[in-house]
Every structure is written in structure tokens, then in C-alpha cells.
Motif scaffolding. Structure first.
Motif, mmCIF file in Angstrom:
data_model
loop_
_atom_site.group_PDB
_atom_site.id
_atom_site.type_symbol
_atom_site.label_atom_id
_atom_site.label_comp_id
_atom_site.label_asym_id
_atom_site.label_seq_id
_atom_site.Cartn_x
_atom_site.Cartn_y
_atom_site.Cartn_z
ATOM 1 N N ALA A 98 0.413 -1.307 -0.017
ATOM 2 C CA ALA A 98 -0.534 -0.040 0.420
ATOM 3 C C ALA A 98 0.978 1.193 0.173
ATOM 4 O O ALA A 98 0.698 2.447 -0.748
ATOM 5 C CB ALA A 98 -1.077 -0.130 1.435
ATOM 6 N N VAL A 99 2.175 1.040 0.506
ATOM 7 C CA VAL A 99 3.041 2.415 1.025
ATOM 8 C C VAL A 99 3.206 2.523 -0.820
ATOM 9 O O VAL A 99 3.372 4.040 -0.856
ATOM 10 C CB VAL A 99 3.658 2.252 1.871
ATOM 11 C CG1 VAL A 99 4.862 2.903 1.898
ATOM 12 C CG2 VAL A 99 3.524 2.394 3.671
ATOM 13 N N LEU A 100 3.780 1.704 -1.239
ATOM 14 C CA LEU A 100 4.538 1.355 -2.438
ATOM 15 C C LEU A 100 4.048 2.482 -3.776
ATOM 16 O O LEU A 100 4.205 2.804 -4.186
ATOM 17 C CB LEU A 100 5.246 0.101 -2.907
ATOM 18 C CG LEU A 100 6.067 0.041 -4.328
ATOM 19 C CD1 LEU A 100 7.520 1.138 -3.880
ATOM 20 C CD2 LEU A 100 5.675 -1.976 -4.534
ATOM 21 N N VAL A 101 2.222 1.568 -3.459
ATOM 22 C CA VAL A 101 1.410 2.104 -4.943
ATOM 23 C C VAL A 101 0.930 3.476 -4.095
ATOM 24 O O VAL A 101 0.657 4.122 -5.266
ATOM 25 C CB VAL A 101 0.326 0.760 -4.986
ATOM 26 C CG1 VAL A 101 -0.521 2.098 -5.105
ATOM 27 C CG2 VAL A 101 0.933 0.025 -5.471
ATOM 28 N N PHE A 102 1.365 3.748 -2.471
ATOM 29 C CA PHE A 102 0.615 5.575 -2.433
ATOM 30 C C PHE A 102 2.280 6.531 -2.698
ATOM 31 O O PHE A 102 2.083 7.539 -4.114
ATOM 32 C CB PHE A 102 0.523 6.154 -0.966
ATOM 33 C CG PHE A 102 0.308 6.563 -0.602
ATOM 34 C CD1 PHE A 102 -0.441 8.077 -0.936
ATOM 35 C CD2 PHE A 102 1.607 7.627 -0.431
ATOM 36 C CE1 PHE A 102 -0.431 8.923 0.096
ATOM 37 C CE2 PHE A 102 1.969 8.709 -0.233
ATOM 38 C CZ PHE A 102 0.488 9.447 -0.038
#
Length: 164
Positions: free
Chosen positions: A80-84
Motif C-alpha cells: 500500500a505504501v509502495l502504490v501510494f
């Protein structure tokens, strides 16, 4: 998902990334295993924004936690952090030449490794070995090939759909 992105391609690339997490590899290659699930999520966040990016990353991360047997929620948070971050810098990343885009993806994977190490330290699991530390470098090398493969499959589908 829009007509330019076939469901089978998006879900198939994520399923392949999940399968690659647990695919048995010889010991020397196992330490150099790229995080293909993360690379696929980065690709789809770049090419199909607003198509369930954060939710898809969270669900894919939870599935990766279950498949790989890691702390439940660890990879979900990391993905989720990566995609954010990809969505946040999408305007810049999309127009980089492929070699610069590859370097940026490598930095995103270094951030992912730092987040993984932090989560594991907080959970009391200790620092990961040197093998996972090499994964961002391998991801940097694999990114152009994965990008070109997924892009050609996506564009081939668009040409077929446009011809109907």
C-alpha cells in the motif's frame, strides 16, 4: 477496469507475482529473488491510475502474507505504501526514460526494504539477512523487462479491442 486493461492481464500478472514469492529456486538464486508482485503493482499504478490501486495493493499484500507465511499485514502495508508513493509521483515517473524509471523503481524498492526491516524490528523478528537487501538491485535490473512485457501485452489487447 477500463477497456484498455484486460482483467486477465492485471490479475494474471499479480497472480504470477504471488506464485513467484513461493516458487522454489536454487539457493544462490533464492537470495536474489525479485519482488515481482511489487513490480506488477508499480506497473499497474503507473498505467491504470484510479483502478483500485491502494485497495488492490492491500489485498495483494494480504494474499502475499498468507502465501509467504509472513506477519499478517506486513506485505499489505508495504504494498500500500509502495502504490501510494507511485501514485503520488506518477506524473513524473511516467515521463522518465526507461533507465531513469528503473532507477526510481529501485529507490522505491529500497524504501520497501527499509519498511520491511522496520516492521520486522518492531515485531521482534530481527533484521532480515543480506539476501533481501539485494532485492531492490535485482528489481532495478528486472523492471525494464517486466515493464516492456506488460506494456506490449496491454497494447496488443488495446489494438485487438480497437479493431472490433
Amino acid at each position: 477496469m477500463n477497456r484498455d486493461t484486460p482483467v486477465w492481464l492485471r490479475l494474471g500478472s499479480l497472480a504470477f507475482g504471488l506464485l513467484f514469492l513461493v516458487l522454489p529456486l536454487p539457493a544462490p538464486f533464492d537470495t536474489l529473488r525479485p519482488h515481482l508482485l511489487a513490480l506488477a503493482l508499480v506497473y499497474w499504478a503507473l498505467e491504470s491510475p484510479g483502478r483500485g490501486g491502494m485497495a488492490l495493493a492491500w489485498v495483494a499484500g494480504l494474499l502475499a502474507d498468507v502465501v509467504a507465511g509472513t506477519l499478517l499485514g506486513e506485505q499489505a502495508l508495504r504494498m500500500a505504501v509502495l502504490v501510494f508513493l507511485v501514485q503520488r509521483f506518477r506524473a513524473q515517473l511516467r515521463f522518465f526514460p526507461l533507465w531513469q524509471q528503473s532507477a526510481a523503481v529501485g529507490l522505491l524498492l529500497v524504501n520497501d526494504f527499509a519498511l520491511m526491516a522496520s516492521i520486522r524490528l518492531i515485531a521482534g523478528a530481527g533484521l532480515p539477512g543480506w539476501g533481501p537487501a539485494l532485492a531492490p538491485l535485482v528489481g532495478l535490473v528486472v523492471w525494464p523487462w517486466g515493464f516492456l512485457l506488460l506494456d506490449s501485452l496491454r497494447l496488443r489487447h488495446r489494438e485487438r479491442a480497437g479493431g472490433r
